[in-house]
Design a protein around this motif. Sequence first.
Motif, PDB file in Angstrom:
ATOM      1  N   ARG A  42       6.115  29.670  93.355  1.00 47.91           N
ATOM      2  CA  ARG A  42       6.968  28.529  93.706  1.00 47.91           C
ATOM      3  C   ARG A  42       7.531  27.831  92.485  1.00 47.91           C
ATOM      4  NH1 ARG A  42       4.517  24.202  97.786  1.00 47.91           N
ATOM      5  NH2 ARG A  42       4.582  26.064  99.088  1.00 47.91           N
ATOM      6  N   LYS A  43       6.728  27.729  91.436  1.00 48.85           N
ATOM      7  CA  LYS A  43       7.175  27.002  90.241  1.00 48.85           C
ATOM      8  C   LYS A  43       8.409  27.657  89.611  1.00 48.85           C
ATOM      9  CE  LYS A  43       3.089  27.638  88.585  1.00 48.85           C
ATOM     10  NZ  LYS A  43       2.625  28.653  89.567  1.00 48.85           N
ATOM     11  N   TYR A  44       8.483  28.991  89.640  1.00 49.17           N
ATOM     12  CA  TYR A  44       9.619  29.687  89.027  1.00 49.17           C
ATOM     13  C   TYR A  44      10.873  29.561  89.896  1.00 49.17           C
ATOM     14  CZ  TYR A  44       5.561  31.632  86.691  1.00 49.17           C
ATOM     15  OH  TYR A  44       4.364  31.760  86.033  1.00 49.17           O
ATOM     16  N   ILE A  45      10.689  29.615  91.195  1.00 49.02           N
ATOM     17  CA  ILE A  45      11.829  29.466  92.101  1.00 49.02           C
ATOM     18  C   ILE A  45      12.393  28.053  92.017  1.00 49.02           C
ATOM     19  CG2 ILE A  45      12.532  29.502  94.526  1.00 49.02           C
ATOM     20  CD1 ILE A  45      10.384  31.689  94.950  1.00 49.02           C
ATOM     21  N   GLU A  46      11.504  27.052  92.009  1.00 44.70           N
ATOM     22  CA  GLU A  46      11.953  25.664  91.913  1.00 44.70           C
ATOM     23  C   GLU A  46      12.607  25.393  90.558  1.00 44.70           C
ATOM     24  OE1 GLU A  46       8.561  23.257  92.802  1.00 44.70           O
ATOM     25  OE2 GLU A  46       8.592  23.747  94.942  1.00 44.70           O
ATOM     26  N   ALA A  47      12.028  25.940  89.504  1.00 43.93           N
ATOM     27  CA  ALA A  47      12.614  25.744  88.171  1.00 43.93           C
ATOM     28  C   ALA A  47      13.996  26.385  88.096  1.00 43.93           C
ATOM     29  CB  ALA A  47      11.699  26.335  87.103  1.00 43.93           C
ATOM     30  N   ALA A  48      14.145  27.577  88.669  1.00 41.67           N
ATOM     31  CA  ALA A  48      15.430  28.261  88.643  1.00 41.67           C
ATOM     32  C   ALA A  48      16.512  27.422  89.320  1.00 41.67           C
ATOM     33  CB  ALA A  48      15.321  29.625  89.308  1.00 41.67           C
ATOM     34  N   SER A  49      16.178  26.847  90.461  1.00 41.36           N
ATOM     35  CA  SER A  49      17.140  26.020  91.180  1.00 41.36           C
ATOM     36  C   SER A  49      17.514  24.773  90.380  1.00 41.36           C
ATOM     37  CB  SER A  49      16.565  25.619  92.538  1.00 41.36           C
ATOM     38  OG  SER A  49      17.440  24.769  93.225  1.00 41.36           O
ATOM     39  N   ARG A  50      16.520  24.121  89.826  1.00 42.12           N
ATOM     40  CA  ARG A  50      16.760  22.883  89.079  1.00 42.12           C
ATOM     41  C   ARG A  50      17.533  23.162  87.785  1.00 42.12           C
ATOM     42  NH1 ARG A  50      18.392  18.329  88.685  1.00 42.12           N
ATOM     43  NH2 ARG A  50      17.275  16.698  87.554  1.00 42.12           N
ATOM     44  N   PHE A  51      17.167  24.239  87.094  1.00 40.80           N
ATOM     45  CA  PHE A  51      17.853  24.571  85.845  1.00 40.80           C
ATOM     46  C   PHE A  51      19.320  24.892  86.111  1.00 40.80           C
ATOM     47  CE2 PHE A  51      14.117  26.029  82.931  1.00 40.80           C
ATOM     48  CZ  PHE A  51      13.414  24.883  83.259  1.00 40.80           C
ATOM     49  N   CYS A  52      19.577  25.649  87.191  1.00 40.79           N
ATOM     50  CA  CYS A  52      20.967  26.006  87.507  1.00 40.79           C
ATOM     51  C   CYS A  52      21.802  24.770  87.815  1.00 40.79           C
ATOM     52  CB  CYS A  52      21.002  26.980  88.682  1.00 40.79           C
ATOM     53  SG  CYS A  52      20.777  28.707  88.197  1.00 40.79           S
ATOM     54  N   GLU A  53      21.194  23.781  88.442  1.00 42.35           N
ATOM     55  CA  GLU A  53      21.899  22.526  88.699  1.00 42.35           C
ATOM     56  C   GLU A  53      22.375  21.889  87.400  1.00 42.35           C
ATOM     57  OE1 GLU A  53      19.204  20.022  90.791  1.00 42.35           O
ATOM     58  OE2 GLU A  53      19.334  21.148  92.665  1.00 42.35           O
ATOM     59  N   ASN A  54      21.722  22.239  86.312  1.00 38.95           N
ATOM     60  CA  ASN A  54      22.054  21.671  85.008  1.00 38.95           C
ATOM     61  C   ASN A  54      22.682  22.692  84.057  1.00 38.95           C
ATOM     62  OD1 ASN A  54      20.766  18.702  84.608  1.00 38.95           O
ATOM     63  ND2 ASN A  54      19.605  19.875  86.121  1.00 38.95           N
ATOM     64  N   GLY A  55      23.224  23.763  84.622  1.00 45.48           N
ATOM     65  CA  GLY A  55      24.002  24.707  83.827  1.00 45.48           C
ATOM     66  C   GLY A  55      23.219  25.747  83.060  1.00 45.48           C
ATOM     67  N   ILE A  56      21.932  25.943  83.387  1.00 38.57           N
ATOM     68  CA  ILE A  56      21.098  26.919  82.694  1.00 38.57           C
ATOM     69  C   ILE A  56      20.685  28.023  83.676  1.00 38.57           C
ATOM     70  CG2 ILE A  56      18.932  27.309  81.449  1.00 38.57           C
ATOM     71  CD1 ILE A  56      19.086  24.389  80.513  1.00 38.57           C
ATOM     72  N   ARG A 223       4.040  19.510  89.400  1.00 44.10           N
ATOM     73  CA  ARG A 223       4.945  20.634  89.153  1.00 44.10           C
ATOM     74  C   ARG A 223       6.355  20.134  88.850  1.00 44.10           C
ATOM     75  NH1 ARG A 223       3.662  22.972  93.390  1.00 44.10           N
ATOM     76  NH2 ARG A 223       5.447  22.519  94.731  1.00 44.10           N
ATOM     77  N   ARG A 224       6.797  19.144  89.604  1.00 44.41           N
ATOM     78  CA  ARG A 224       8.135  18.587  89.380  1.00 44.41           C
ATOM     79  C   ARG A 224       8.226  17.953  87.989  1.00 44.41           C
ATOM     80  NH1 ARG A 224       8.338  15.004  93.327  1.00 44.41           N
ATOM     81  NH2 ARG A 224       9.070  16.536  94.843  1.00 44.41           N
ATOM     82  N   GLU A 225       7.178  17.255  87.576  1.00 43.15           N
ATOM     83  CA  GLU A 225       7.188  16.649  86.235  1.00 43.15           C
ATOM     84  C   GLU A 225       7.264  17.718  85.158  1.00 43.15           C
ATOM     85  OE1 GLU A 225       4.522  13.681  83.369  1.00 43.15           O
ATOM     86  OE2 GLU A 225       3.895  14.030  85.453  1.00 43.15           O
ATOM     87  N   ALA A 226       6.497  18.786  85.328  1.00 47.63           N
ATOM     88  CA  ALA A 226       6.510  19.868  84.344  1.00 47.63           C
ATOM     89  C   ALA A 226       7.889  20.527  84.279  1.00 47.63           C
ATOM     90  CB  ALA A 226       5.442  20.903  84.680  1.00 47.63           C
ATOM     91  N   ILE A 227       8.516  20.706  85.430  1.00 50.76           N
ATOM     92  CA  ILE A 227       9.850  21.312  85.466  1.00 50.76           C
ATOM     93  C   ILE A 227      10.868  20.415  84.768  1.00 50.76           C
ATOM     94  CG2 ILE A 227      11.765  21.919  87.010  1.00 50.76           C
ATOM     95  CD1 ILE A 227       9.628  23.030  88.956  1.00 50.76           C
ATOM     96  N   GLU A 228      10.815  19.109  85.013  1.00 53.40           N
ATOM     97  CA  GLU A 228      11.768  18.187  84.387  1.00 53.40           C
ATOM     98  C   GLU A 228      11.583  18.136  82.875  1.00 53.40           C
ATOM     99  OE1 GLU A 228      14.404  16.563  85.769  1.00 53.40           O
ATOM    100  OE2 GLU A 228      13.890  17.822  87.496  1.00 53.40           O
ATOM    101  N   LEU A 229      10.344  18.131  82.429  1.00 55.15           N
ATOM    102  CA  LEU A 229      10.077  18.145  80.993  1.00 55.15           C
ATOM    103  C   LEU A 229      10.639  19.418  80.364  1.00 55.15           C
ATOM    104  CD1 LEU A 229       6.387  16.866  81.056  1.00 55.15           C
ATOM    105  CD2 LEU A 229       8.282  15.716  79.890  1.00 55.15           C
ATOM    106  N   SER A 230      10.424  20.537  81.043  1.00 57.41           N
ATOM    107  CA  SER A 230      10.907  21.824  80.547  1.00 57.41           C
ATOM    108  C   SER A 230      12.428  21.837  80.494  1.00 57.41           C
ATOM    109  CB  SER A 230      10.410  22.962  81.449  1.00 57.41           C
ATOM    110  OG  SER A 230       9.003  22.963  81.558  1.00 57.41           O
ATOM    111  N   LEU A 231      13.055  21.363  81.561  1.00 57.61           N
ATOM    112  CA  LEU A 231      14.510  21.326  81.630  1.00 57.61           C
ATOM    113  C   LEU A 231      15.094  20.514  80.477  1.00 57.61           C
ATOM    114  CD1 LEU A 231      17.272  21.702  82.988  1.00 57.61           C
ATOM    115  CD2 LEU A 231      16.700  19.756  84.476  1.00 57.61           C
TER     116      LEU A 231
END
Length: 238
Positions: A42-56, A223-231
């Motif tokens: 789930r973490k990779y799928i959620e990160a992929a969606s969030r990163f794409c929203e920001n052009g990555i 998980r959301r916090e980790a994704i935002e920090l990574s982004l």
Amino acid sequence: MNVEKVVFSSCGRMLVGFLHTPREEAPCVIACHGFYSSKDGRKYIEAASRFCENGIAVLRFDFSGCGESDGRFEETTLKGRIEDLNSALKFMKSRTDSVGLLGRSLGGSLAILKAAENRWIRAVVAWSTPTNLEEIFSGMKKIGNEWFEYHGLKVKTRFLDDLRAYDVIEAARKVQHLMIIHGSLDEQVPRKHAEDLYENAAEHKMLKIIEGANHRFTDENHRREAIELSLNWFKKYL
């Protein structure tokens, strides 16, 4: 966001992944899953969606013997996974000139080891990452002369022999732009591993301990916090 199932080769084995792209020639993060997980966490799928929203863009793929990729899990070695990551990097080479790595657990160790030898990799984010690999896998139970068992999974003895060839701490000294994210309640990798990584990393680095988070970041808020920090790290350096 476009999501494309992709296949590429590594040492004669076919590896399967999904490439999430917001646009052509976007910077890309390659996700490196842990020892016995897969690209479909789930973490990779959620990160992929969030990163794409920001052009990555994000490439999440299965290492050999995991998920949908060819190979047998019991043949796993760190050397083999490095070869797989090399193939993923070659696959992305024609699509972008800016790449980062996101790795969790053993995938984080792998990302650091690879980034230390490849200056094309501009930034790394490592979640729940062990530095002393022999210590983490010391709980393996030997079965006969050729096999070990770990969490119900079997690997050949050469897996442990192979680990001894790699020094994650030494590699961290050569990585450009390393962020380390660790849960305060990580039940598999002690917090000291994250602190040792940070202490030995190169100049551009950051350590974030997420209070209450476990090894897998199973809590949605953690998980959301980790994704935002990574982004934010990747937005800064890719």
